[in-house]
Write an enzyme that holds these catalytic residues in place. Structure first.
Site, PDB file in Angstrom:
ATOM      1  N   ARG A  87      44.137  11.481  -4.871  1.00  0.00           N
ATOM      2  CA  ARG A  87      44.259  12.337  -3.695  1.00  0.00           C
ATOM      3  C   ARG A  87      45.683  12.424  -3.179  1.00  0.00           C
ATOM      4  O   ARG A  87      45.928  13.089  -2.171  1.00  0.00           O
ATOM      5  CB  ARG A  87      43.429  11.743  -2.569  1.00  0.00           C
ATOM      6  CG  ARG A  87      42.069  12.346  -2.393  1.00  0.00           C
ATOM      7  CD  ARG A  87      41.397  11.491  -1.340  1.00  0.00           C
ATOM      8  NE  ARG A  87      40.512  12.234  -0.525  1.00  0.00           N
ATOM      9  CZ  ARG A  87      39.197  12.331  -0.748  1.00  0.00           C
ATOM     10  NH1 ARG A  87      38.644  11.770  -1.770  1.00  0.00           N
ATOM     11  NH2 ARG A  87      38.462  13.013   0.084  1.00  0.00           N
ATOM     12  N   ARG A 171      39.897  16.184   7.612  1.00  0.00           N
ATOM     13  CA  ARG A 171      39.834  15.966   6.158  1.00  0.00           C
ATOM     14  C   ARG A 171      40.467  17.141   5.421  1.00  0.00           C
ATOM     15  O   ARG A 171      41.145  16.960   4.409  1.00  0.00           O
ATOM     16  CB  ARG A 171      38.377  15.760   5.730  1.00  0.00           C
ATOM     17  CG  ARG A 171      37.868  14.350   6.104  1.00  0.00           C
ATOM     18  CD  ARG A 171      36.360  14.261   6.221  1.00  0.00           C
ATOM     19  NE  ARG A 171      35.642  14.620   5.019  1.00  0.00           N
ATOM     20  CZ  ARG A 171      34.324  14.879   4.988  1.00  0.00           C
ATOM     21  NH1 ARG A 171      33.601  14.778   6.086  1.00  0.00           N
ATOM     22  NH2 ARG A 171      33.751  15.204   3.857  1.00  0.00           N
TER      23      ARG A 171
HETATM   24  P1  AP5 Z   1      34.850  11.642  -0.136  1.00  0.00           P
HETATM   25  O1  AP5 Z   1      33.534  10.983  -0.111  1.00  0.00           O
HETATM   26  O2  AP5 Z   1      35.514  11.866  -1.431  1.00  0.00           O
HETATM   27  O3  AP5 Z   1      34.714  13.028   0.662  1.00  0.00           O
HETATM   28  P2  AP5 Z   1      35.447  14.441   0.482  1.00  0.00           P
HETATM   29  O4  AP5 Z   1      36.568  14.558  -0.461  1.00  0.00           O
HETATM   30  O5  AP5 Z   1      35.722  14.876   1.858  1.00  0.00           O
HETATM   31  O6  AP5 Z   1      34.434  15.282  -0.254  1.00  0.00           O
HETATM   32  P3  AP5 Z   1      32.911  15.376   0.029  1.00  0.00           P
HETATM   33  O7  AP5 Z   1      32.202  14.210  -0.589  1.00  0.00           O
HETATM   34  O8  AP5 Z   1      32.678  15.644   1.468  1.00  0.00           O
HETATM   35  O9  AP5 Z   1      32.575  16.721  -0.725  1.00  0.00           O
HETATM   36  P4  AP5 Z   1      32.202  17.005  -2.235  1.00  0.00           P
HETATM   37  O10 AP5 Z   1      33.280  17.820  -2.841  1.00  0.00           O
HETATM   38  O11 AP5 Z   1      31.763  15.782  -2.972  1.00  0.00           O
HETATM   39  O12 AP5 Z   1      30.967  17.970  -1.986  1.00  0.00           O
HETATM   40  P5  AP5 Z   1      29.400  17.781  -2.268  1.00  0.00           P
HETATM   41  O13 AP5 Z   1      29.142  17.826  -3.730  1.00  0.00           O
HETATM   42  O14 AP5 Z   1      28.843  16.645  -1.513  1.00  0.00           O
HETATM   43  O15 AP5 Z   1      35.859  10.852   0.822  1.00  0.00           O
HETATM   44  C1  AP5 Z   1      35.461  10.434   2.123  1.00  0.00           C
HETATM   45  C2  AP5 Z   1      36.579   9.677   2.795  1.00  0.00           C
HETATM   46  O16 AP5 Z   1      36.873   8.475   2.053  1.00  0.00           O
HETATM   47  C3  AP5 Z   1      37.925  10.413   2.881  1.00  0.00           C
HETATM   48  O17 AP5 Z   1      37.981  11.246   4.012  1.00  0.00           O
HETATM   49  C4  AP5 Z   1      38.904   9.221   2.952  1.00  0.00           C
HETATM   50  O18 AP5 Z   1      38.911   8.660   4.235  1.00  0.00           O
HETATM   51  C5  AP5 Z   1      38.257   8.209   2.002  1.00  0.00           C
HETATM   52  N1  AP5 Z   1      38.718   8.359   0.610  1.00  0.00           N
HETATM   53  C6  AP5 Z   1      37.949   8.687  -0.472  1.00  0.00           C
HETATM   54  N2  AP5 Z   1      38.678   8.729  -1.599  1.00  0.00           N
HETATM   55  C7  AP5 Z   1      39.958   8.438  -1.231  1.00  0.00           C
HETATM   56  C8  AP5 Z   1      41.188   8.364  -1.942  1.00  0.00           C
HETATM   57  N3  AP5 Z   1      41.236   8.597  -3.271  1.00  0.00           N
HETATM   58  N4  AP5 Z   1      42.299   8.054  -1.244  1.00  0.00           N
HETATM   59  C9  AP5 Z   1      42.264   7.802   0.084  1.00  0.00           C
HETATM   60  N5  AP5 Z   1      41.133   7.875   0.838  1.00  0.00           N
HETATM   61  C10 AP5 Z   1      39.987   8.190   0.178  1.00  0.00           C
HETATM   62  O19 AP5 Z   1      28.866  19.146  -1.648  1.00  0.00           O
HETATM   63  C11 AP5 Z   1      28.830  19.345  -0.242  1.00  0.00           C
HETATM   64  C12 AP5 Z   1      27.522  20.036   0.172  1.00  0.00           C
HETATM   65  O20 AP5 Z   1      27.522  21.369  -0.324  1.00  0.00           O
HETATM   66  C13 AP5 Z   1      26.260  19.373  -0.395  1.00  0.00           C
HETATM   67  O21 AP5 Z   1      25.256  19.401   0.575  1.00  0.00           O
HETATM   68  C14 AP5 Z   1      25.875  20.239  -1.594  1.00  0.00           C
HETATM   69  O22 AP5 Z   1      24.472  20.261  -1.795  1.00  0.00           O
HETATM   70  C15 AP5 Z   1      26.419  21.598  -1.197  1.00  0.00           C
HETATM   71  N6  AP5 Z   1      26.952  22.322  -2.352  1.00  0.00           N
HETATM   72  C16 AP5 Z   1      27.684  21.816  -3.388  1.00  0.00           C
HETATM   73  N7  AP5 Z   1      28.018  22.772  -4.266  1.00  0.00           N
HETATM   74  C17 AP5 Z   1      27.501  23.928  -3.763  1.00  0.00           C
HETATM   75  C18 AP5 Z   1      27.495  25.274  -4.221  1.00  0.00           C
HETATM   76  N8  AP5 Z   1      28.110  25.640  -5.371  1.00  0.00           N
HETATM   77  N9  AP5 Z   1      26.874  26.200  -3.450  1.00  0.00           N
HETATM   78  C19 AP5 Z   1      26.263  25.844  -2.275  1.00  0.00           C
HETATM   79  N10 AP5 Z   1      26.203  24.581  -1.811  1.00  0.00           N
HETATM   80  C20 AP5 Z   1      26.825  23.633  -2.540  1.00  0.00           C
END
Ligand code: AP5
Ligand code: MG
Ligand code: ZN
Length: 215
Positions: A87, A171
């Site tokens: 990241r 975020r």
């Molecule tokens: P992390 O858990 O990685 O959260 P994020 O990057 O904010 O991403 P999300 O998990 O929220 O989203 P995603 O892309 O996985 O989407 P999802 O598939 O769930 O990180 C959380 C925190 O941890 C960070 O803020 C930081 O504090 C820390 N952290 C983590 N890694 C770090 C690092 N490397 N360095 C530093 N800090 C770190 O999909 C979202 C929703 O949309 C779901 O409900 C899904 O069903 C729906 N959806 C998915 N695809 C579609 C589609 N094509 N159409 C419609 N709906 C969809």
């Protein structure tokens, strides 16, 4: 084969990683999931990460790279899917080193391109099974039987504490400032592939599968 799924919060990294894991025997390495497990366990890493995550800011590079190193040592099946890591530019460098030390390479960096306006809705509607972790969405992916997990039949679900609108905005700001700048690094190395993350979930998987080739 080792791949990175890159994209802003809610882009679908976790959704696609778990589908690829099921389809191809690859292993999802999500630093977000690892940190949430550490918070839940109350480990030293968890104690340091909790408030940072609740604010939507980034946990330190050293902590997350150490977590990834441990997981790589535990073995990654037919390949790792890095979800939410790297990241920052420092994490991208650390990953190169972690892979090189283990005689491994990075094969593809897949950027899920999404419309920012859709992300808040995706995130605030998200919930998961409290038992098996299967992901759902209030609008886009409801359980087939209301209140029952499709995968394990459990009836309790949970929502992430950082899935509120204010934290999502932070975020996204973090993503723009610190993560988006690593995209040109991978583009320059010829590793970057872009996928339309606004298509429906199944089509996004198909686009990624087309890049990866036969399993
Ligand atoms: P992390 O858990 O990685 O959260 P994020 O990057 O904010 O991403 P999300 O998990 O929220 O989203 P995603 O892309 O996985 O989407 P999802 O598939 O769930 O990180 C959380 C925190 O941890 C960070 O803020 C930081 O504090 C820390 N952290 C983590 N890694 C770090 C690092 N490397 N360095 C530093 N800090 C770190 O999909 C979202 C929703 O949309 C779901 O409900 C899904 O069903 C729906 N959806 C998915 N695809 C579609 C589609 N094509 N159409 C419609 N709906 C969809
Ligand atoms: Mg995720
Ligand atoms: Zn379940």
């Amino acid at each position: 084969m080792n791949i990175i799924l890159l994209g802003p919060p809610g882009a679908g990294k976790g959704t696609q990683a778990s589908r690829l894991e099921a389809d191809r025997g690859m292993v999802q390495l999500s630093t977000g999931d690892m940190l949430r497990a550490a918070v839940k366990a109350g480990s030293p890493v968890g104690l340091q990460a909790k408030a940072v995550m609740e604010a939507g800011e980034l946990v330190s590079d050293a902590i997350v790279s150490a977590l990834i190193g441990e997981r790589l040592d535990a073995g990654a099946g037919s390949g790792a899917i890095f979800d939410g890591y790297p990241r920052t530019a420092a994490q991208a460098e650390a990953l190169d080193l972690l892979l090189a030390e283990r005689g491994q390479t990075l094969d593809h960096v897949i950027e899920l391109e999404v419309d920012e306006d859709a992300l808040v809705e995706r995130i605030v509607g998200r919930f998961t099974c409290a038992n098996c972790g299967e992901g759902y969405h209030d609008r886009f992916k409801r359980p087939a039987v209301e209140g029952t997990c499709d995968v394990c039949g459990h009836h309790e679900f949970k929502r992430r504490p950082d899935d509120n609108e204010a934290t999502v905005r932070t975020r996204m700001t973090e993503y723009r400032a610190k993560t988006a700048p690593i995209i040109p690094i991978y583009e320059g190395r010829g590793l970057l592939r872009r996928v339309d993350g606004m298509a429906d979930i199944r089509h996004v998987t198909e686009s990624i599968e087309a890049i990866l080739g036969p399993a």
